[in-house]
Enzyme design. Structure first.
Site, short mmCIF file in Angstrom:
data_model
loop_
_atom_site.label_atom_id
_atom_site.label_comp_id
_atom_site.label_asym_id
_atom_site.label_seq_id
_atom_site.Cartn_x
_atom_site.Cartn_y
_atom_site.Cartn_z
N ARG A 1 41.31 29.16 31.15
CA ARG A 1 41.29 30.30 30.22
C ARG A 1 41.86 29.98 28.84
O ARG A 1 41.29 30.40 27.83
CB ARG A 1 42.01 31.49 30.85
CG ARG A 1 41.37 32.06 32.11
CD ARG A 1 39.89 31.91 32.16
NE ARG A 1 39.26 32.65 33.25
CZ ARG A 1 38.06 32.37 33.71
NH1 ARG A 1 37.37 31.36 33.20
NH2 ARG A 1 37.53 33.09 34.67
N SER B 1 32.58 37.62 44.07
CA SER B 1 32.45 37.07 42.72
C SER B 1 32.90 35.62 42.73
O SER B 1 33.76 35.22 43.51
CB SER B 1 33.28 37.88 41.72
OG SER B 1 34.66 37.75 42.00
N ASP C 1 27.28 40.98 33.84
CA ASP C 1 28.38 41.71 33.22
C ASP C 1 28.53 41.37 31.73
O ASP C 1 28.64 42.26 30.89
CB ASP C 1 29.70 41.41 33.94
CG ASP C 1 29.76 42.06 35.32
OD1 ASP C 1 28.81 42.79 35.67
OD2 ASP C 1 30.74 41.83 36.04
N ASP D 1 42.93 37.36 34.40
CA ASP D 1 42.25 36.69 33.30
C ASP D 1 42.38 37.43 31.98
O ASP D 1 42.44 36.80 30.92
CB ASP D 1 40.77 36.48 33.64
CG ASP D 1 40.56 35.28 34.56
OD1 ASP D 1 41.47 34.44 34.63
OD2 ASP D 1 39.50 35.19 35.19
#
Length: 408
Positions: free
Chosen positions: A100, A183, A19, A129
């Site tokens: 993050r 994922s 990605d 996110d």
């Protein structure tokens, strides 16, 4: 949203996966932007780092940043969070959420160092996110432009992405040719898995989903006993051996993994409004939480301990929702850190088949008093007759209410 045609240079949070590789090429071809990549070594595994560098080089990217931020991650983000015993919705130890803001911090720093006018991430428009990356970036640089390709590009399906990858000679792993089974996000604190085979919350997660732990049923039929030492609320040693923050958490991860500790199957409420099902593994963090609460139990005053517990859900929610750099989180952190000044000592634990069992705690700053709690002669330390007046005063309003009810 920035005007995409005005963006000249972008720092991309780059994992090296399909990605973000597609995103890097899309930024180059569709926006005509120069791309700088940043890959954070958060403890996800060294095998992911060099392939990321090679893939970036293959796409003609000149400025490639790979930074080992493991010590910073644990010392400045994970440990402060664990001083609060933070758990979102009572169970989730926030392993993805807490990483993050650190990634965003470095994105903004690299943008300044390289003269980039934007940062970009690979988070989708359905998840949390995107919020965490962007709120953190704006808190650190109010003028930064943020590009979120999943919200901006015209691809309609996974097939469109794969076709774009083939057209631009982006390597596609064999297991990516179809729909990925789930994922994964991983760092030194945890791994999380979601999507596809996990989307039905009634269907048990297959064993192959778990990345960081053996099954509790397959863990050894033998107890592992350890002692964790704390100073000012942070763990500093295991079995008397002092370690750096990242080294200590890594050691706890190994102990937790081998004993089947830290698995969580959760349906959570995302900040963007939907519910999602995830499978989380936080082996070292699960051990650390139990130990930290145990050392607090003998070093924190009741009022301080209960106030912390009242504030914890709000603190955890702030981290989950992306407000690490907000003034309210920093205010709460100051209060929490003040409470930890005397949180010092040792906790003994037994690890066994998914369980973390506290068996002892001791501290030179302990508030626990043998003289007060003993059933033997307390030598005048506590006069039990005092309890009568204490109860009568606290019962006054209840007796008043009961008298009114009886009249009516």
């Amino acid at each position: 949203m920035p005007k995409l045609q005005d963006v000249k240079k972008v720092v991309l949070a780059y994992s090296g996966g399909l990605d973000t590789s597609i995103i890097a090429k899309w930024l180059q071809t569709e926006l005509g932007a120069e791309v700088v990549t940043f890959t954070a070594d958060l403890g996800q595994g060294e095998s992911d780092l060099e392939p990321a560098r090679r893939k970036a080089q293959d796409m003609g990217i000149k400025e490639i940043f790979i930074r080992d931020v493991r010590e910073e991650f644990v010392k400045d983000f994970v440990f402060p969070m664990f001083r609060a015993n933070a758990q979102y919705e009572g169970v989730y130890l926030l392993g993805t959420s807490i990483a993050r803001p650190l990634i965003s911090k470095h994105l903004v720093e690299i943008a300044r160092e390289t003269g980039a006018d934007a940062v970009a991430h690979g988070a989708t428009g359905k998840g949390n996110d995107q919020v965490r990356f962007e709120l953190s970036a704006y808190a650190l640089n109010p003028d930064i432009k943020v590009i979120a390709p999943w919200r901006d590009w015209t691809f309609k399906s996974r097939t469109d992405l794969l076709n774009f990858a083939r057209d631009h000679q982006i390597q596609i792993a064999k297991d990516k040719l179809g729909e990925a089974p789930f994922s994964v996000d991983a760092n030194l604190l945890h791994s999380s898995s979601e999507g596809k085979v996990l989307e039905d919350p009634w269907v048990e997660a297959p064993e192959y989903v778990h990345q960081r732990s053996v099954s509790p049923m397959d863990a050894p039929d033998q107890v592992t006993e350890i002692v964790i030492s704390f100073r000012k609320g942070d763990p500093v040693a295991i079995d008397g051996k002092e370690m750096s923050p990242a080294t200590l958490l890594s050691a706890l991860n190994d102990l937790g993994r081998d004993n089947g500790i830290g698995r969580l199957d959760l349906v959570e409420n995302r900040f963007v409004g939907m519910k999602s099902r995830g499978v989380y593994e936080t082996p070292g963090g699960t051990i650390l939480l139990a130990a930290h609460r145990a050392i607090e139990s003998i070093t924190l005053d009741r009022g301080a301990a209960h106030l912390k517990d009242e504030l914890m859900p709000r603190y955890a929610e702030l981290i989950y929702n992306g407000f690490w750099f907000s003034p309210e989180r920093e205010m709460l952190q100051a209060l929490i850190d003040k409470s930890q000044e005397e949180v010092e000592g040792d906790v003994r634990l037994k690890l066994y088949k998914g369980n973390v069992i506290v068996t002892g705690r001791r501290s030179p700053k302990s508030l626990y008093s043998d003289a007060l709690v003993t059933f033997e002669d307390d030598r005048g330390a506590y006069d039990q007759k005092d309890a009568e007046g204490f109860i009568r005063l606290n019962g006054l309003r209840l007796r008043t209410l009961a008298a009114r009810k009886r009249k009516s």
